[in-house]
Scaffold this active site. Structure first.
Site, PDB file in Angstrom:
ATOM      1  N   TRP A   1      25.231  29.101  46.473  1.00 16.08           N
ATOM      2  CA  TRP A   1      25.930  29.572  47.667  1.00 16.08           C
ATOM      3  C   TRP A   1      26.162  28.427  48.650  1.00 16.08           C
ATOM      4  O   TRP A   1      27.216  28.344  49.279  1.00 16.08           O
ATOM      5  CB  TRP A   1      25.113  30.683  48.327  1.00 16.08           C
ATOM      6  N   HIS A   2      25.189  27.530  48.758  1.00 16.34           N
ATOM      7  CA  HIS A   2      25.371  26.374  49.633  1.00 16.34           C
ATOM      8  C   HIS A   2      26.453  25.446  49.110  1.00 16.34           C
ATOM      9  O   HIS A   2      27.314  24.982  49.859  1.00 16.34           O
ATOM     10  CB  HIS A   2      24.053  25.586  49.758  1.00 16.34           C
ATOM     11  N   ASP A   3      26.384  25.133  47.827  1.00 18.22           N
ATOM     12  CA  ASP A   3      27.334  24.180  47.259  1.00 18.22           C
ATOM     13  C   ASP A   3      27.222  24.245  45.740  1.00 18.22           C
ATOM     14  O   ASP A   3      26.115  24.259  45.192  1.00 18.22           O
ATOM     15  CB  ASP A   3      27.025  22.755  47.746  1.00 18.22           C
TER      16      ASP A   3
END
Length: 759
Positions: free
Chosen positions: A475-477
Site C-alpha cells: 500500500w505504501h509503495d
C-alpha cells in the site's frame, strides 16, 4: 500492530469549565485538570487508557540504586547522542563538502537548513497555504451557518453536508485540475459496487470481494500507468493533462483515499447485514464504539459518501476515520468531546507549534538526511553511523507527526475529532506490538477493523500479521524494499509473540527476574524495529547492510575508524599461509624497501622462492643488507642485490631512482615497507621531521621518480604493482585539524606543534 484485541475504552477528560468563561482561562483550567489526571502524559496527547490495571502494581523505584544508574547513564549518553550528529554537520568536518549542496538557506542564527527530505519539504514549504486554506474553511463554514440561520448550539451538523461537499470538490479541482474527473470516476465505480444488493435489500456476499479486488487493482494500475493520461484516449485531450492543478500527483494521495472507499463499502455492507438500533443521543460513545455503530441506511448515500471521502482537512494524508465515525460526529455534534473544546484545541495547537520548532532545530543543526542521501559517511565511526541512522528515524517520525497533527488540528477546529496518530514518542517504545499500535494509530485501527479481525485476528495471529504487513508495504509503495520491510516487521514481531506465550505476566510477573528478562527483550525489540525502519524508510537494504557491516567489521580499504569487533576479531584470526599467495615472478624485477628486518625480511624470503629475475633490497645499511643476501641463499639461488636508499635523505632517493633508470629495463613490483617511529622530535638532513619524511615524503618521492620505470612494464603486457605496507594506526585518527591549515606540511613539520601534540 493489531495483535492485542483486549477491550480498550476512552476515558473522557472531565473539564470543570463554567459557561461564559474566556477561552484563555478555560485553557489554563484544562491544563490544570489534565495534569492532575494524566500527569506527565499531558505533554504529549490524549491516549486510550486501559479500563483494567494490574492490582499488584509495584512500588516506585525512582530512588533505588537501579534508577540512579539509569539516570547517570542518561546524563552521560543522551548528550553524546545529540553532540555526534551536530559534530558531523560542522563546516569543518571532512565530509561536509560532499553534502553541502543538499542544504538550503535557513532562518536560525544564519545557519543552513537540511530541507532535502522530499516529503517534508512539500509540507514545510506549503504550511502557510495550508493554514490559509484552514482559515478559509473556518470562516466560510461560519458564514454558511449564519446564512442558513443555524444556531451554534444545534444538536446536529448534518446541515453542513451540502457546504462540505461543495468546499471539498472545489479544493479537489484546485489541487488536481482535470484529474478530478479520474477521481470522480473511481469514486462512482466504488459506490456502485457498494450498492450491489442481495435479495430483500440484504447484503451481497460478493461486495467485500469485489470491493477489495477493485481497489487493489486501482492501486496497481495507478502505479503502472502513472496516474493515466487523457492523451492516451485521444491526442486532442493532451491539454487536459497539462491542466492538472497545483498538485498533479493525484494518484499519490489516492492511496489514502482508497482506505476511505473500502471503509464506506464495508461499513455499508455490515450495516445491511445487521438490524439498526437507535442510538441514545445523550450518550458519548468512544471512537471504537462509533466505528462499529451502524446508521440509518439512508445516511449511506452518495452525498455523504463524497463528503467523507473528500473531507478537506483529512484528504491528503489522514488521520484515517471510518465512515461510521465520521457520520456519527456530524449527526450527534451536540455531544461535544473534550478534544474539540476551545481550550483543548488551543492546547493541541501549542503542542503542534512546539513539535514544529523542534523539527526546525534538528534540521538546522543536524544534517543527517543530507548525509544519508549523499552517503557522506566516509571515515565515520560506528557510533556516528548509528546516530546517522537513529536521527534519520527521528526525522521520519517527526515529519509524519507534524503533518498528521496539522491535519488533525484542522479537523478539530472544524468540529471533527479523528483518531490521534503517534500517541507515543518513537524513542519511548520497547514493545514491537505496542509500537505499531501507536505509530500510525488511525491506520492501525483501520487495519484491525477491515483486515486483521476478518482474517481471524488473535485466533490466527501469525498468518494475519504477515498478510497485514504485506498489504501495508504494498500500500505504501509497490517496491521490493517496502515489501522486505513488511516481511521483516512480521518476522521481528514473532519473538515478542513467542516470548509472551512462553513467559506470561500472569504466571511470572511476581518473580524478581521477570522485569530484567523483559528489559533484555526490550533492547532486542528496539534494535529489530530500527533495522526494519532503516530498511523501509531511510537507508534501504544496501544502505542498512553497509551500516551493519561497518558496526561489526571494517574493510581494509575504508579509512574509517576501526571497530572494536574488528580489532578483537583480528587478534584471534589465523593468518593464511604464505604459500597460498604463490605467483610466478619469472622475468620480474622487484624492489623492497626496509628488507633487512621484520615484515620486509619475511617478504624477501618468500619472494625469492617465486623465481624473480632480480630482487633489489633498498637499505640504508649496506652491510646489514649483504648479510640478508647471504641468508637468502638458504632458500634459493636468485640474483639479489643491495642498493643504498635512505628515506631520510632525499639525495639517496634521487640517486637510487637514477641508478635504476640506467641499469634496469623495467620495474614490475615496488614494495614500500620501510618505516620508523620515535617519540622525540628529530629532523632529517633535509630539515623535515623524521617520521613525516620517512613515512610520507620519502616514499612519495620514490614512487614519483620510479613511475617511468613502472610504466615500461606495459610494453611487456605486465601490470606493475606498488604495495604500501602500513599498520592500522590510521583507523584511530578521528580528527585532522591540520587539514584546515593553508600549508599542511609546514604545520606537521612545526617543532612546537609536534611537541605539543606529543604531550
Amino acid at each position: 500492530m493489531p495483535t492485542d484485541l483486549r477491550q480498550e475504552r476512552i476515558i473522557p477528560l472531565k473539564l470543570d469549565i463554567e459557561e461564559g468563561s474566556s477561552s484563555s482561562s478555560g485553557f489554563f483550567q484544562y491544563l490544570s485538570s489534565s495534569w492532575r489526571q494524566r500527569g506527565i502524559a499531558n505533554i504529549t496527547v490524549s491516549t486510550p487508557t486501559r479500563s483494567k490495571f494490574p492490582s499488584n502494581i509495584s512500588k516506585s523505584r525512582w530512588k533505588t540504586p537501579e534508577f540512579i544508574v539509569y539516570a547517570i547513564m542518561f546524563i552521560l549518553v543522551v548528550p553524546q547522542m545529540v553532540r555526534l550528529p551536530m559534530q558531523l554537520s560542522n563546516v569543518s568536518h571532512h565530509n561536509y563538502p560532499f553534502f553541502v549542496r543538499k542544504l538550503s538557506r535557513g532562518w536560525i542564527f544564519g545557519r543552513l537548513v537540511d530541507n532535502s527530505d522530499s516529503q517534508y519539504r512539500v509540507v514545510r514549504n506549503n504550511l502557510i497555504p495550508l493554514s490559509f486554506a484552514a482559515l478559509v474553511l473556518f470562516l466560510t463554514s461560519r458564514l454558511y451557518n449564519r446564512f442558513r440561520r443555524i444556531s451554534s448550539t444545534s444538536s446536529t451538523n448534518l446541515h453542513r453536508i451540502p457546504f462540505l461537499a461543495c468546499f471539498s470538490i472545489t479544493v479537489i479541482i484546485i489541487l488536481h485540475g482535470f484529474s478530478t474527473l479520474k477521481i470522480a470516476t473511481l469514486l462512482t465505480l466504488n459506490y456502485l459496487i457498494a450498492k450491489i444488493h442481495g435479495s430483500k435489500n440484504r447484503s451481497n456476499k460478493l461486495v467485500p470481494a469485489l470491493t477489495w479486488v477493485f481497489n487493489l487493482a486501482i492501486l496497481y494500475l495507478n502505479e503502472v500507468y502513472d496516474g493515466y493520461r487523457f492523451a492516451s484516449i485521444h491526442p486532442s485531450l493532451k491539454y487536459m493533462d497539462e491542466m492538472c492543478g497545483v498538485y498533479p500527483r493525484w494518484d499519490v494521495t489516492f492511496n489514502i483515499t482508497m482506505l476511505r472507499l473500502l471503509s464506506f463499502n464495508m461499513d455499508y455492507h455490515w450495516a445491511l447485514g445487521s438490524e439498526y438500533q437507535p442510538v441514545d443521543s445523550s450518550k458519548l460513545l468512544s471512537s471504537k464504539d462509533r466505528a462499529k455503530t451502524p446508521h440509518d441506511l439512508e445516511l449511506y448515500n452518495f452525498t455523504n459518501y463524497i463528503v467523507y471521502v473528500l473531507y478537506t482537512p483529512l484528504f491528503i494524508g489522514g488521520p484515517i476515520m471510518t465512515f461510521n465515525d465520521f457520520i456519527w460526529q456530524l449527526r450527534y455534534s451536540s455531544l461535544t468531546e473534550p478534544e474539540t473544546s476551545r481550550s483543548a484545541v488551543l492546547g493541541y495547537a501549542i503542542r503542534f507549534i512546539f513539535t514544529l520548532l523542534t523539527m526546525e532545530f534538528i534540521l538546522h543543526y543536524m544534517y543527517v538526511v543530507a548525509i544519508k542521501d549523499t552517503k557522506a559517511w566516509y571515515g565515520d565511526s560506528p557510533m556516528q553511523l548509528c546516530m546517522i541512522g537513529f536521527w534519520n528515524l527521528i526525522i521520519v517520525w517527526l515529519k509524519l507527526l507534524i503533518f498528521w497533527r496539522f491535519s488533525r488540528l484542522w479537523a478539530l477546529v472544524d468540529g471533527i475529532n479523528p483518531p490521534e496518530n503517534m500517541v507515543r514518542c518513537m524513542a519511548n517504545n520497547y514493545s514491537a506490538l505496542g509500537f505499531w499500535r501507536g505509530w500510525h494509530r488511525s491506520y492501525n485501527l483501520w487495519l484491525t477493523r477491515y483486515i486483521y479481525v476478518p482474517l481471524g485476528g488473535s485466533r490466527q495471529p501469525i498468518i494475519s500479521t504477515l498478510l497485514v504487513f504485506t498489504f501495508v508495504a504494498l500500500w505504501h509503495d509497490l517496491s521490493f524494499r517496502l515489501l522486505a520491510w513488511g516481511w521483516l516487521v512480521s518476522f521481528f514481531i514473532l519473538p515478542e509473540i513467542l516470548a509472551r506465550w512462553a513467559f506470561p505476566f500472569e504466571k511470572y510477573g511476581d518473580f524478581w527476574w521477570y522485569r530484567h528478562l523483559c528489559a533484555i527483550g526490550a533492547v532486542f525489540n528496539i534494535l529489530l524495529m530500527m533495522i526494519a525502519n532503516l530498511v523501509g524508510f531511510v537507508l534501504g537494504i544496501d544502505g542498512t547492510k553497509y551500516m551493519i557491516s561497518q558496526l561489526v567489521n571494517t574493510r581494509e580499504d575504508d579509512m574509517g575508524n576501526l571497530s572494536t569487533q574488528k580489532f578483537l576479531h583480528d587478534q584471534f584470526m589465523r593468518l593464511p599461509e604464505a604459500s597460498t599467495f604463490n605467483k610466478d615472478l619469472t622475468d620480474k624485477t622487484v624492489v623492497i624497501t626496509g628488507a633487512t628486518s621484520g615484515v620486509g625480511l619475511e617478504v624477501a624470503k618468500h619472494l625469492t622462492g617465486l623465481n624473480p629475475k632480480k630482487i633489489i633490497l633498498a637499505c640504508r645499511n649496506l652491510e646489514k643488507g649483504q648479510q640478508v643476501i647471504k641468508s637468502l641463499g638458504i632458500f634459493c639461488y636468485v640474483r639479489a642485490e643491495v642498493w643504498l636508499l635512505d628515506l631520510t635523505d632525499f639525495k639517496t632517493i634521487i640517486s637510487f631512482a637514477e641508478r635504476f633508470e640506467r641499469e634496469e629495463e623495467k620495474l614490475d613490483l615496488l614494495i614500500q615497507n620501510a618505516g620508523s617511529w620515535t617519540k622525540r622530535y628529530l629532523t632529517t638532513v633535509d630539515g623535515w621531521e623524521m617520521i613525516l619524511q620517512t613515512l610520507y615524503l620519502g616514499p612519495v618521492l620514490l614512487v614519483l621518480l620510479l613511475l617511468p620505470s613502472l610504466k615500461k612494464a606495459d610494453a611487456y603486457i605486465i601490470t606493475p604493482r606498488i604495495v604500501l605496507v602500513g599498520s592500522e594506526s590510521h583507523y584511530y585518527v578521528r580528527k585532522f585539524p591540520e587539514g584546515k591549515e593553508s600549508n599542511i606540511l609546514e604545520k606537521l613539520n612545526d617543532k612546537d606543534y609536534c611537541i605539543a601534540k606529543g604531550k
